[in-house]
Enzyme design. Sequence first.
Site, PDB file in Angstrom:
ATOM      1  N   LYS A  38     -60.635 103.903  18.853  1.00  0.00           N
ATOM      2  CA  LYS A  38     -59.360 103.184  18.972  1.00  0.00           C
ATOM      3  C   LYS A  38     -58.561 103.178  17.671  1.00  0.00           C
ATOM      4  O   LYS A  38     -57.341 103.346  17.680  1.00  0.00           O
ATOM      5  CB  LYS A  38     -59.610 101.745  19.431  1.00  0.00           C
ATOM      6  CG  LYS A  38     -60.054 101.673  20.870  1.00  0.00           C
ATOM      7  CD  LYS A  38     -60.318 100.258  21.320  1.00  0.00           C
ATOM      8  CE  LYS A  38     -61.111 100.243  22.613  1.00  0.00           C
ATOM      9  NZ  LYS A  38     -60.412 100.885  23.728  1.00  0.00           N
ATOM     10  N   ALA A  40     -58.682 105.310  15.006  1.00  0.00           N
ATOM     11  CA  ALA A  40     -58.156 106.642  14.672  1.00  0.00           C
ATOM     12  C   ALA A  40     -57.068 107.040  15.663  1.00  0.00           C
ATOM     13  O   ALA A  40     -56.037 107.604  15.279  1.00  0.00           O
ATOM     14  CB  ALA A  40     -59.288 107.672  14.664  1.00  0.00           C
ATOM     15  N   THR A 236     -57.489 108.577  29.101  1.00  0.00           N
ATOM     16  CA  THR A 236     -58.211 108.251  27.860  1.00  0.00           C
ATOM     17  C   THR A 236     -57.226 108.056  26.712  1.00  0.00           C
ATOM     18  O   THR A 236     -56.382 108.912  26.454  1.00  0.00           O
ATOM     19  CB  THR A 236     -59.175 109.398  27.467  1.00  0.00           C
ATOM     20  OG1 THR A 236     -59.941 109.749  28.593  1.00  0.00           O
ATOM     21  CG2 THR A 236     -60.101 108.956  26.327  1.00  0.00           C
ATOM     22  N   ASP A 240     -54.320 103.030  23.518  1.00  0.00           N
ATOM     23  CA  ASP A 240     -54.174 103.173  22.066  1.00  0.00           C
ATOM     24  C   ASP A 240     -52.775 103.693  21.719  1.00  0.00           C
ATOM     25  O   ASP A 240     -52.163 103.251  20.741  1.00  0.00           O
ATOM     26  CB  ASP A 240     -55.230 104.137  21.505  1.00  0.00           C
ATOM     27  CG  ASP A 240     -56.640 103.642  21.769  1.00  0.00           C
ATOM     28  OD1 ASP A 240     -56.827 102.415  21.841  1.00  0.00           O
ATOM     29  OD2 ASP A 240     -57.550 104.487  21.922  1.00  0.00           O
ATOM     30  N   SER A 273     -51.550 114.606  30.007  1.00  0.00           N
ATOM     31  CA  SER A 273     -52.382 115.761  29.662  1.00  0.00           C
ATOM     32  C   SER A 273     -53.753 115.289  29.172  1.00  0.00           C
ATOM     33  O   SER A 273     -53.922 114.118  28.827  1.00  0.00           O
ATOM     34  CB  SER A 273     -51.666 116.626  28.631  1.00  0.00           C
ATOM     35  OG  SER A 273     -51.285 115.851  27.529  1.00  0.00           O
TER      36      SER A 273
END
Length: 289
Positions: A38, A40, A236, A240, A273
């Site tokens: 998270k 980075a 994913t 963040d 993507s």
Amino acid sequence: EVVVVGSANADLVVRVERRPGPGETVLGSDFDTHPGGKGANQAVAAALLGGRVALLGRVGDDGHGELLRDALAIVGVDTRALLTTPAPTGVAFIAVGPDGENSIIVAPGANARLTPADVDPAFLAGARVVSLQAEIPVETVLAAARAASDAGARTVLNLSPVPAASTALLGLCDVLVVNEHEAGLLLPGAARAPAALLALGPRAVVVTLGADGACVADGTGEAFVPAPRVEAVDTTGAGDAFTAALCLRLARGDGVADAARYAVRVGAAAVRSPGAQASYPSAEDDLPG
Ligand code: ADP
């Protein structure tokens, strides 16, 4: 303008038709290794959007650590406070289903070794916003929140995952960012009524609602912020990207609702993507919506 204090993990990703239940084995795609975690992710996302960003954290002295350092450096994140630890770099095992939804197991490794003493107040001194998440020890998040407030920076706390003891933290943060699941863990029913979470201490609350967008509450009321419609390939790291965009806009003087209106577009761009950091838009990209 934004200092992120948080985790860096190598994401080990496999795509599956169906995520396995207990005792079950499923066969997946070829496996990929991507930079993640998270902290980075948020640092990379904010830097890609044009922010001046630093990451304070820990990685191991290994190939995964190098992968992470390279990914941060290439987008211009300041890594002077990214320390090296004699422990494996954090790793996240990620299974992505056909709907783009994921299941994740994290082995924290070096992230678990980030201590309160590592949080150098001088390093936070120039920050307008300090961005915190909960993939590092809770004492360290607390130390960072205190140092940020001493430095006059706003603290954005993405309370993910929700730690056992978060009361003191919630009292120290300016803006709390959680997804629906995390909101429900903090206070049952709060996912669609974020104002209820203000009672726990933060000055403003943002609950992200996946494809629906986000809901914002501050002292002046609640606002629903719809996300643009996109085809979800891999969610994913979407949260963040959202949080990074929010931090950047807050650092530049936006109010929370305006910052969230920008952040839902950045979050939506990030699901189009595969991968986390690989899917993040840059300042030049056209955002959906
Ligand atoms: P997390 O990834 O932390 O669980 P969410 O799933 O709530 O968080 O997603 C965070 C943000 O990412 C949302 O507020 C939205 O902007 C964007 N997002 C996530 N999933 C989608 C989707 N299917 N379509 C459009 N935007 C999405």
